[in-house]
Write a protein that holds these residues in place. Structure first.
Motif, PDB file in Angstrom:
ATOM      1  N   GLY A  36       0.836  -1.187   0.000  1.00  0.00           N
ATOM      2  CA  GLY A  36       0.000   0.000   0.000  1.00  0.00           C
ATOM      3  C   GLY A  36       0.883   1.252   0.000  1.00  0.00           C
ATOM      4  N   HIS A  38       0.908   5.181   2.072  1.00  0.00           N
ATOM      5  CA  HIS A  38       0.307   6.171   2.967  1.00  0.00           C
ATOM      6  C   HIS A  38       0.911   7.535   2.651  1.00  0.00           C
ATOM      7  CE1 HIS A  38      -0.323   2.341   5.060  1.00  0.00           C
ATOM      8  NE2 HIS A  38      -1.387   2.913   5.597  1.00  0.00           N
ATOM      9  N   GLU A  41       2.316  10.048   5.665  1.00  0.00           N
ATOM     10  CA  GLU A  41       3.515   9.558   6.330  1.00  0.00           C
ATOM     11  C   GLU A  41       4.726   9.597   5.399  1.00  0.00           C
ATOM     12  OE1 GLU A  41       0.602   8.206   6.354  1.00  0.00           O
ATOM     13  OE2 GLU A  41      -0.032   7.914   8.435  1.00  0.00           O
ATOM     14  N   ASN A  42       4.528   9.244   4.115  1.00  0.00           N
ATOM     15  CA  ASN A  42       5.653   9.248   3.180  1.00  0.00           C
ATOM     16  C   ASN A  42       6.125  10.662   2.856  1.00  0.00           C
ATOM     17  OD1 ASN A  42       6.452   6.444   1.890  1.00  0.00           O
ATOM     18  ND2 ASN A  42       4.257   6.350   2.331  1.00  0.00           N
ATOM     19  N   LEU A  73       8.454   2.642   8.073  1.00  0.00           N
ATOM     20  CA  LEU A  73       7.502   3.151   7.095  1.00  0.00           C
ATOM     21  C   LEU A  73       7.270   2.139   5.979  1.00  0.00           C
ATOM     22  CD1 LEU A  73       5.745   5.501   6.204  1.00  0.00           C
ATOM     23  CD2 LEU A  73       7.743   6.491   5.057  1.00  0.00           C
ATOM     24  N   TYR A  76       4.984  -0.351   7.391  1.00  0.00           N
ATOM     25  CA  TYR A  76       3.664   0.262   7.557  1.00  0.00           C
ATOM     26  C   TYR A  76       2.915   0.304   6.223  1.00  0.00           C
ATOM     27  CZ  TYR A  76       0.169   3.750   8.941  1.00  0.00           C
ATOM     28  OH  TYR A  76      -1.005   4.411   9.202  1.00  0.00           O
ATOM     29  N   ASP A  77       3.635   0.513   5.143  1.00  0.00           N
ATOM     30  CA  ASP A  77       3.010   0.540   3.816  1.00  0.00           C
ATOM     31  C   ASP A  77       2.683  -0.862   3.313  1.00  0.00           C
ATOM     32  OD1 ASP A  77       2.807   3.257   3.289  1.00  0.00           O
ATOM     33  OD2 ASP A  77       4.868   3.403   2.581  1.00  0.00           O
ATOM     34  N   SER A 145      -0.867   9.673  -4.826  1.00  0.00           N
ATOM     35  CA  SER A 145      -1.596  10.082  -3.622  1.00  0.00           C
ATOM     36  C   SER A 145      -2.978  10.626  -3.919  1.00  0.00           C
ATOM     37  CB  SER A 145      -0.788  11.150  -2.862  1.00  0.00           C
ATOM     38  OG  SER A 145       0.475  10.644  -2.490  1.00  0.00           O
ATOM     39  N   SER A 150     -12.010   3.759  -2.132  1.00  0.00           N
ATOM     40  CA  SER A 150     -11.509   2.853  -1.098  1.00  0.00           C
ATOM     41  C   SER A 150     -12.354   1.594  -1.056  1.00  0.00           C
ATOM     42  CB  SER A 150     -11.553   3.534   0.272  1.00  0.00           C
ATOM     43  OG  SER A 150     -12.877   3.918   0.579  1.00  0.00           O
ATOM     44  N   GLN A 441     -10.743  -4.832   7.699  1.00  0.00           N
ATOM     45  CA  GLN A 441     -10.433  -4.382   6.351  1.00  0.00           C
ATOM     46  C   GLN A 441     -10.521  -5.569   5.405  1.00  0.00           C
ATOM     47  OE1 GLN A 441      -6.401  -3.010   6.073  1.00  0.00           O
ATOM     48  NE2 GLN A 441      -5.514  -4.933   6.725  1.00  0.00           N
TER      49      GLN A 441
END
Length: 445
Positions: A36, A38, A41-42, A73, A76-77, A145, A150, A441
């Motif tokens: 994914g 984000h 954050e990136n 990170l 997290y992605d 981005s 979704s 999710q």
């Protein structure tokens, strides 16, 4: 002549430097659907890297701190389980052999991946001399981005689950994972206890030592299986497990049990055999260099050959025997976006959807009708019901059985699977996952 110093604005315009590769690789994986992305954050990380610093010590500290930030990170992605799940399994990982740990690492990053990264580094080195690559990278990050639809999410009740203790407590159906380690709502939950009350003795066979994760203790304490493990003395190990312990050939264990059974004065017994011949990380001792899919195919063929030979032996023995095959879980050899190949920490639908089979042996038994296939979603309660029907219909006294009469209208159980800290279920024909028992999710396909 003294070299002119760059202003903070000029230093910022120098761009991300080699960190461009980090974001290029991440955007490439995101475009393929592998991970994914984000944006907030990136971009925060980009700003952290671009803020101009005049003092060399501060620049050095930022460079050192950037690496753990980038690692966190990147995780997290990804669709991988939370890091605390890994730390929680660390004691078990310490029992793995080094060769297996290296094999697992290779599933994260293959040789082809390393070659691709090397080519990317080489290309970046030259392109960065011609173009200001950071501008293109940031532009690509902005593009990725942009808002996109979704996936649908849902909040649904927590349910239960793919393990062996569940089979031993099958008469009470699905229980939450945590409930498996406490007393059940009724003593009638214990399948083997119920059979013991009907005069059946208990046998237990393993083709491993049963030590890892207190396996035999779990069977005794939570499954009420009190039978001692059949001795493997004199047998030669066939595989080595991921922790280096011995694994024995299935045919050797099964044939020894049958030999012992012929000498056993008990009129009737219920036997549980647990095999880990297909577990990830196993090594065939005579082919220790084979790993992954190559090893799995060979081990699978050996297991199926052993079962076929054993079934033929049962048929020739002319004994009244019912065999039920219940896989604990699939191997997960293909992996998915949340788990690498061989990992089964999260009970995905592709892992827990396994075939269960029953075969009835007897010298003069006659089957009426064809083999019956239960297509409705079912689980342990269906197995318990099927065993109960075998006894109620007293098929060996009648000398005949009807697969459809035994198997139709068994209790249905919707697809729900649970492990420690994770639950997967189907909702509106889509799999959903929860890693905290609160938020849900759609499981990444």
């Amino acid at each position: 002549m003294k070299k002119s110093q760059k202003t903070p604005e000029q230093m910022m315009m120098l761009g991300l430097g080699w960190w461009n590769l980090y974001f290029i690789i991440k955007l490439a994986l995101f475009s393929q659907g592998t991970i994914g992305f984000h944006p907030i954050e990136n971009f925060a990380f980009v700003i952290y890297l671009l803020i101009p610093l005049r003092h060399k010590l501060l620049t050095l500290i930022r460079a050192i701190a950037a690496f753990p930030i980038a690692f966190y990170l990147g995780h997290y992605d990804s669709f991988l389980p939370p890091l605390n799940r890994l730390w929680g399994q660390m004691s078990g990982l310490m029992d793995f052999q080094l060769s297996y740990l290296l094999e697992l690492a290779s599933r994260f990053v293959s040789l082809q991946d390393l070659l691709a990264i090397a080519v990317l580094i080489f290309a970046y080195y030259f392109l960065n001399r011609i173009f200001r690559v950071s501008i293109f990278v940031i532009a690509a990050m902005i593009y990725f981005s942009l808002p996109k639809p979704s996936p649908q999410q849902a909040v649904v009740p927590i349910a239960a689950a793919p393990a062996l203790v569940r089979l031993l407590r099958a008469s009470c159906g699905q229980e939450p994972h945590e409930a498996l380690f406490s007393d059940p709502p009724s003593q009638q939950c214990y399948l083997f206890d119920n059979l013991a009350k009907l005069g059946y003795g208990e046998n237990l066979m393993l083709n491993h030592n049963g030590s890892f994760d207190n396996f035999t203790g779990l069977l005794k304490n939570e499954g009420h299986l009190q039978a001692p493990v059949m001795s493997k003395e004199g047998l030669s190990p066939y595989q080595a497990a991921f922790d280096g312990s011995d694994i024995y050939r299935d045919k050797d264990i099964l044939n020894r049990w049958l030999t012992n059974r012929e000498k056993d004065p008990q009129e009737k017994v219920v036997a549980l055999y647990n095999t880990i011949s297909l577990h990830d990380g196993n090594r065939i001792i005579k082919n220790s260099g084979e790993t992954g899919m190559v090893s799995y195919k060979r081990r699978l063929k050996n297991l199926l050959d052993d079962l076929y030979t054993f079934f033929d032996t049962l048929k020739k023995s002319e004994r009244n025997i019912v065999v039920v095959l219940v896989p604990e879980h699939g191997a997960g050899m293909r992996g998915d976006r949340m788990q690498i190949s061989g990992m089964r920490e999260i009970p995905a639908a592709t892992i827990v959807h396994t075939p269960v089979a029953m075969k009835i042996f007897g010298p003069n038994m006659k089957r009426t009708g064809e083999t019956y296939h239960v297509k409705a979603p079912s689980s342990y309660l269906a197995i318990s019901t099927l065993v109960s029907r075998l006894l109620e219909q007293d098929i060996y006294a009648k000398g005949t059985f009807d697969p459809k009469a035994l198997s139709e209208a068994l209790p249905k159980t919707k697809m729900v699977a649970q492990n420690s800290g994770s639950t997967v279920l189907e909702y509106n024909n889509k799999p959903y996952v929860s890693l905290d028992d609160q938020t849900w999710q759609e499981y990444p396909q």
